[in-house]
Design a protein around this motif. Sequence first.
Motif, mmCIF file in Angstrom:
data_model
loop_
_atom_site.group_PDB
_atom_site.id
_atom_site.type_symbol
_atom_site.label_atom_id
_atom_site.label_comp_id
_atom_site.label_asym_id
_atom_site.label_seq_id
_atom_site.Cartn_x
_atom_site.Cartn_y
_atom_site.Cartn_z
ATOM 1 N N LYS A 1 38.563 31.925 40.211
ATOM 2 C CA LYS A 1 39.285 32.013 38.863
ATOM 3 C C LYS A 1 40.673 32.997 39.013
ATOM 4 C CE LYS A 1 34.719 32.655 36.452
ATOM 5 N NZ LYS A 1 34.622 31.148 36.291
ATOM 6 N N ALA A 2 41.462 32.370 38.331
ATOM 7 C CA ALA A 2 42.975 33.146 38.141
ATOM 8 C C ALA A 2 42.836 34.064 37.138
ATOM 9 C CB ALA A 2 43.833 32.147 37.781
ATOM 10 N N LEU A 3 43.733 35.256 37.549
ATOM 11 C CA LEU A 3 43.328 36.435 36.507
ATOM 12 C C LEU A 3 45.074 36.668 35.998
ATOM 13 C CD1 LEU A 3 41.077 36.690 38.524
ATOM 14 C CD2 LEU A 3 40.939 38.911 37.318
ATOM 15 N N LEU A 4 45.274 36.785 34.771
ATOM 16 C CA LEU A 4 46.626 37.330 34.038
ATOM 17 C C LEU A 4 46.370 38.584 33.550
ATOM 18 C CD1 LEU A 4 49.517 36.767 33.664
ATOM 19 C CD2 LEU A 4 48.766 35.663 31.560
ATOM 20 N N LEU A 5 47.010 39.753 34.221
ATOM 21 C CA LEU A 5 46.591 41.059 33.605
ATOM 22 C C LEU A 5 47.887 41.740 33.222
ATOM 23 C CD1 LEU A 5 44.867 42.090 36.803
ATOM 24 C CD2 LEU A 5 43.594 41.147 34.988
ATOM 25 N N SER A 6 47.829 42.555 32.364
ATOM 26 C CA SER A 6 49.015 43.474 31.944
ATOM 27 C C SER A 6 48.699 44.935 31.949
ATOM 28 C CB SER A 6 49.438 43.166 30.371
ATOM 29 O OG SER A 6 48.388 43.767 29.435
ATOM 30 N N GLY A 7 49.527 45.695 32.404
ATOM 31 C CA GLY A 7 49.533 47.014 32.455
ATOM 32 C C GLY A 7 50.747 47.988 32.268
ATOM 33 N N SER A 8 50.562 49.231 32.240
ATOM 34 C CA SER A 8 51.888 50.039 32.209
ATOM 35 C C SER A 8 52.485 50.117 33.443
ATOM 36 C CB SER A 8 51.284 51.171 31.389
ATOM 37 O OG SER A 8 50.629 51.857 32.032
ATOM 38 N N GLN A 9 51.862 50.089 34.704
ATOM 39 C CA GLN A 9 52.335 50.744 35.812
ATOM 40 C C GLN A 9 51.378 49.654 36.994
ATOM 41 O OE1 GLN A 9 51.971 54.770 35.503
ATOM 42 N NE2 GLN A 9 50.023 54.712 36.385
ATOM 43 N N LEU A 10 52.139 49.848 38.026
ATOM 44 C CA LEU A 10 51.668 49.018 39.054
ATOM 45 C C LEU A 10 50.572 49.851 39.823
ATOM 46 C CD1 LEU A 10 51.449 46.535 41.335
ATOM 47 C CD2 LEU A 10 53.506 47.622 42.434
ATOM 48 N N GLY A 11 50.943 50.978 40.301
ATOM 49 C CA GLY A 11 49.817 52.062 40.788
ATOM 50 C C GLY A 11 48.835 51.425 41.742
ATOM 51 N N ASP A 12 47.529 51.405 41.359
ATOM 52 C CA ASP A 12 46.581 50.895 42.202
ATOM 53 C C ASP A 12 46.467 49.383 42.332
ATOM 54 O OD1 ASP A 12 44.868 53.650 42.732
ATOM 55 O OD2 ASP A 12 45.344 53.471 40.395
ATOM 56 N N PHE A 13 47.213 48.626 41.403
ATOM 57 C CA PHE A 13 47.082 47.231 42.026
ATOM 58 C C PHE A 13 47.996 46.858 42.771
ATOM 59 C CE2 PHE A 13 45.521 47.759 37.369
ATOM 60 C CZ PHE A 13 44.375 46.911 37.510
ATOM 61 N N ALA A 14 48.874 47.661 43.488
ATOM 62 C CA ALA A 14 49.913 47.130 44.492
ATOM 63 C C ALA A 14 49.157 46.232 45.498
ATOM 64 C CB ALA A 14 50.229 48.543 45.194
ATOM 65 N N GLU A 15 48.049 46.373 45.887
ATOM 66 C CA GLU A 15 47.547 45.555 47.096
ATOM 67 C C GLU A 15 46.552 44.554 46.417
ATOM 68 O OE1 GLU A 15 45.229 48.032 49.932
ATOM 69 O OE2 GLU A 15 47.028 49.142 50.477
ATOM 70 N N LEU A 16 46.389 44.417 44.948
ATOM 71 C CA LEU A 16 45.526 43.570 44.457
ATOM 72 C C LEU A 16 46.471 42.133 43.860
ATOM 73 C CD1 LEU A 16 42.543 42.969 43.952
ATOM 74 C CD2 LEU A 16 43.017 44.010 41.694
ATOM 75 N N ALA A 17 47.164 42.550 43.265
ATOM 76 C CA ALA A 17 48.252 41.415 42.507
ATOM 77 C C ALA A 17 48.950 40.542 43.797
ATOM 78 C CB ALA A 17 49.273 42.254 41.603
ATOM 79 N N ASP A 18 48.952 39.305 43.457
ATOM 80 C CA ASP A 18 49.670 38.247 44.085
ATOM 81 C C ASP A 18 50.849 38.153 43.577
ATOM 82 O OD1 ASP A 18 47.457 37.487 45.906
ATOM 83 O OD2 ASP A 18 46.650 37.042 44.047
#
Length: 315
Positions: free
Chosen positions: A191-208
């Motif tokens: 599945k493809a995921l489109l996310l929104s958030g206030s900061q990158l933080g912990d998603f640094a290694e997850l988001a393509d």
Amino acid sequence: MECRILQIKDYNLGNKSTPLSSPLSSPQNISLTLDAGEIALIIGLENAGKSRLLAAVAGNIPSQGEILISSAKPGTPEAKQLVGYVPALDSLYAELTCLQYLGMFSEIFGVERHYRPYIIREALALVHLEGYEDTLIGDLEDEYKRRCLCLARALVHDPRLLVIDEVLTDVDHLHIKSFLDILNNIRRRGKALLLSGSQLGDFAELADQLCYLENGYMFLQGRSADLQSQLTRYHLFQIQTLNAQVGYKAMAYMKKFSADARVISLRRNVLDSSKWRVVFCGSIDEFNSCVEEMNACGMHVVSCWENRSFFGQVI
């Protein structure tokens, strides 16, 4: 072989003009493509425009650009079957059990009756809620489990694209790793995921892919690996002055500072006018030099700290 699931082309965030003090004299519209198994994160503070973009992808509001979900336009019956949408604030029914709640939505989405028990069990397992089938939603012990249930609800019709607004809503620090594991497992299922958030933080290694919005404009976008070197140039600083009221000379300097090409954004706190927020493109030494000039103009900066989680611990 890539499988294109989402295509956004020239999406306008809705700004009619660029502020005269902004260095973003040629604001760019958002264009991105998302393939199966990829995660894109839209980052921005409140009123940046990210929620409107995700709502448009989900088909809940008109689009300000061209959006296609596997060749279907948002809001059409074809697209609705392809998208699972989790808004920042979601409605739950405290008097229903988790099984009844998911069963209701599987019926709304037309999931075949004989297939419903299997896909509901799978959705609950994906979000670590096995064994909660007969638990009343009102009896779930914390907001994190309710957020996970909302995620399971968005999965009951087996969508190809999962859209989650303010992805870490109700996810406390203790549960972040577990929640990121859930998102990663969903991604592994194609599945493809489109996310929104206030900061990158912990998603640094997850988001393509990353897209940064500031003051309603996109100022940085691309694949995460390609942006890492650029991110070293960006800093988010919080500064506080001795007094909320500053003199004419200080305000004149801040007006000049806001027009500096290195200043992506300068905001004054609405509730506490002694605090300022600055997104700065340059070295820390350059910013410290600007702080010295602020002090010389009567700003009396008493504290200054960098919020690195906004751009993530990527370096």
